[in-house]
Design a protein around this motif. Structure first.
Motif, short mmCIF file in Angstrom:
data_model
loop_
_atom_site.label_atom_id
_atom_site.label_comp_id
_atom_site.label_asym_id
_atom_site.label_seq_id
_atom_site.Cartn_x
_atom_site.Cartn_y
_atom_site.Cartn_z
N LEU A 68 0.83 -1.21 0.00
CA LEU A 68 0.00 0.00 0.00
C LEU A 68 0.86 1.26 0.00
O LEU A 68 0.60 2.20 -0.76
CB LEU A 68 -0.92 -0.02 1.22
CG LEU A 68 -1.79 1.22 1.45
CD1 LEU A 68 -2.79 1.39 0.32
CD2 LEU A 68 -2.50 1.15 2.79
N ARG A 69 1.88 1.28 0.83
CA ARG A 69 2.73 2.47 0.91
C ARG A 69 3.46 2.71 -0.41
O ARG A 69 3.64 3.87 -0.83
CB ARG A 69 3.73 2.32 2.05
CG ARG A 69 3.07 2.20 3.42
CD ARG A 69 4.05 2.26 4.56
NE ARG A 69 4.54 3.63 4.75
CZ ARG A 69 5.27 4.02 5.79
NH1 ARG A 69 5.62 3.13 6.70
NH2 ARG A 69 5.68 5.25 5.91
N MET A 72 0.98 4.16 -2.90
CA MET A 72 0.76 5.58 -2.62
C MET A 72 1.86 6.44 -3.21
O MET A 72 1.59 7.55 -3.69
CB MET A 72 0.70 5.80 -1.10
CG MET A 72 -0.54 5.28 -0.44
SD MET A 72 -0.43 5.47 1.37
CE MET A 72 -0.29 7.25 1.49
N SER A 73 3.08 5.95 -3.16
CA SER A 73 4.20 6.76 -3.63
C SER A 73 4.45 6.64 -5.13
O SER A 73 5.10 7.49 -5.72
CB SER A 73 5.49 6.36 -2.88
OG SER A 73 5.82 5.01 -3.15
N PRO A 76 -0.97 6.61 -7.00
CA PRO A 76 -2.12 6.59 -6.09
C PRO A 76 -3.40 6.11 -6.77
O PRO A 76 -3.75 6.55 -7.86
CB PRO A 76 -2.25 8.06 -5.66
CG PRO A 76 -0.87 8.62 -5.80
CD PRO A 76 -0.31 7.92 -7.02
N TYR A 99 -2.63 4.91 6.16
CA TYR A 99 -1.71 5.09 5.04
C TYR A 99 -2.43 5.36 3.72
O TYR A 99 -1.78 5.59 2.71
CB TYR A 99 -0.81 3.86 4.89
CG TYR A 99 0.25 3.74 5.95
CD1 TYR A 99 0.87 4.87 6.48
CD2 TYR A 99 0.65 2.50 6.42
CE1 TYR A 99 1.84 4.76 7.46
CE2 TYR A 99 1.63 2.37 7.40
CZ TYR A 99 2.21 3.50 7.91
OH TYR A 99 3.18 3.40 8.88
N GLY A 100 -3.76 5.31 3.71
CA GLY A 100 -4.47 5.73 2.51
C GLY A 100 -5.46 4.77 1.93
O GLY A 100 -6.09 5.08 0.92
N TYR A 139 -4.88 10.71 -0.65
CA TYR A 139 -3.43 10.59 -0.75
C TYR A 139 -2.68 11.90 -0.55
O TYR A 139 -1.49 11.97 -0.80
CB TYR A 139 -3.07 9.99 -2.11
CG TYR A 139 -3.58 8.58 -2.23
CD1 TYR A 139 -2.97 7.53 -1.54
CD2 TYR A 139 -4.71 8.29 -2.98
CE1 TYR A 139 -3.46 6.24 -1.62
CE2 TYR A 139 -5.19 7.00 -3.07
CZ TYR A 139 -4.56 5.99 -2.39
OH TYR A 139 -5.05 4.71 -2.47
N ASP A 141 -0.82 14.79 1.54
CA ASP A 141 0.01 14.75 2.75
C ASP A 141 -0.80 15.29 3.91
O ASP A 141 -1.34 16.39 3.84
CB ASP A 141 1.27 15.60 2.57
CG ASP A 141 2.23 14.97 1.59
OD1 ASP A 141 2.98 15.73 0.94
OD2 ASP A 141 2.23 13.73 1.45
#
Length: 365
Positions: A68-69, A72-73, A76, A99-100, A139, A141
């Motif tokens: 998942l992380r 996201m990076s 998304p 984390y989203g 997503y 910040d």
């Protein structure tokens, strides 16, 4: 109508096949591909450009949280997690929400659930709902500082939300009465609750009652996590406990949370009556219960979530006493369903972005 493309990520071939079969039956869903591990998922994410990803929490090598992380990076996209109901599974799922991940499904009987058909419709509904999520918000910040005071001015209800030929109903606000706060939320709620509860001061002179749509086994982990992060006390509600100022009580999964008078005090009441709007706990049930409490002024908050739970309960509260209602704005909602339904009643007093809601609550407290 364009179909919603889904990428299914699970280390079990059986589960991948089962989820594929379920989703493929729906006319608006198309399984674009499957992946058996994190590395393959990240590669296919770029190749297939799916609209939604279903992601198993518990996988070997690279687990669902790590995947998942990286999603996201890199690219998304709305993610629906599939989780077990173990304590570790619940904690990992809540971490994924932070984390989203847009939402989650609990597997009925562990990592390989032969009875996954029990949650088939829920899975379909949540994948479709996730495809409509506010991705920019999911997503973005997170800023964990207090909102700037320039953003705390009240946003009054826009006239385009009023029903034709219907005047707004605003009962008198009894400022001198004791206060009671109740909050309802669903999809995207854990993140929204963190934004609100962590901004409330320890000395808040009211108890806070919370309904977050979640199954049994998850609300205790949610309460424990929020308690560690907040100045106020946050706990999973227990039946019959006397409400205390400066404490937030989260309805346990599988139980409606209601309030009853016990002498001059108020106490919780947990019930297993029929689900409302498909939910137990239900926001409507909480709000209607709070509406019956006399000699208190109430602040009702409806935040991000799919559906309309809370709108009827808000109407019942407004008819019975001194109530101020706050709805989360479309700009900050993950899913603008529940707040939109509440706003359409023409009974909402303030529309706020999520990081302004705590200040709005304190304005009335």
């Amino acid at each position: 109508m364009d179909k919603i493309k889904v990428l299914i990520v699970d280390d079990s071939a059986f589960m991948r096949k089962l989820i594929t079969d379920f989703l493929s039956e729906h006319p608006v869903l198309e399984v674009a591909g499957t992946a058996r591990n994190g590395e393959e998922a990240l590669r296919k994410l770029q190749e297939l450009q799916p609209d939604v990803v279903t992601l198993d929490v518990e996988m070997p090598s690279m687990n669902g949280i790590e995947v998942l992380r990286k999603i996201m990076s890199s690219r998304p996209v709305p993610v629906v997690m599939l989780s077990s109901t173990t304590k570790a599974g619940a904690e990992n799922t809540l971490q994924a929400m932070q984390y989203g991940a847009v939402d989650f499904i609990t597997k009925p009987s562990g990592s390989i659930s032969l009875d996954l058909h029990k949650v088939k419709q829920e899975l379909i509904d949540k994948v479709i709902s996730a495809s409509k999520a506010n991705i920019d918000k999911v997503y973005s910040d997170e800023k964990h500082t207090e909102p700037d005071s320039s953003h705390l001015s009240e946003k009054r209800l826009k006239t385009n939300f009023k029903k034709p030929n219907e005047a707004p109903f605003h009962p008198k606000w009894e400022e001198r009465r004791k206060k009671l706060v109740c909050i309802g939320t669903s999809t995207g709620g854990p993140r929204a609750l963190q934004q609100v509860l962590t901004r409330l001061p320890k000395e808040i002179s009211a108890p806070v009652l919370v309904v977050q749509h979640m199954p049994p086994g998850f609300t205790k982990s949610l309460a424990d996590r929020l308690n560690m992060l907040s100045n106020i006390t946050v706990k999973e509600a227990e039946d019959g406990e006397i409400l205390q100022k400066g404490t937030a009580y989260i309805a346990p999964g599988g139980y409606h949370l209601e309030v009853r008078a016990v002498g001059a005090s108020l106490a919780t009441s947990l019930t297993t009556t029929d689900a409302r709007n498909g939910h137990r706990p239900s926001v409507d049930v909480l709000f209607e219960s709070v509406g019956r409490i006399e000699n208190f002024s109430k602040v009702a908050v409806i935040m991000t979530g799919m559906g309309s739970d809370g709108a009827l309960g808000l109407a019942a509260m407004k008819k019975q006493g001194s109530v101020k209602a706050i709805a989360e704005s479309s700009e900050s909602c993950i899913v603008f369903g529940m707040p939109k339904a509440a706003i359409s009643t023409n009974l909402v007093d303030d529309i706020k972005e999520v990081d302004e809601i705590a200040a709005a609550i304190m304005h009335y407290i």
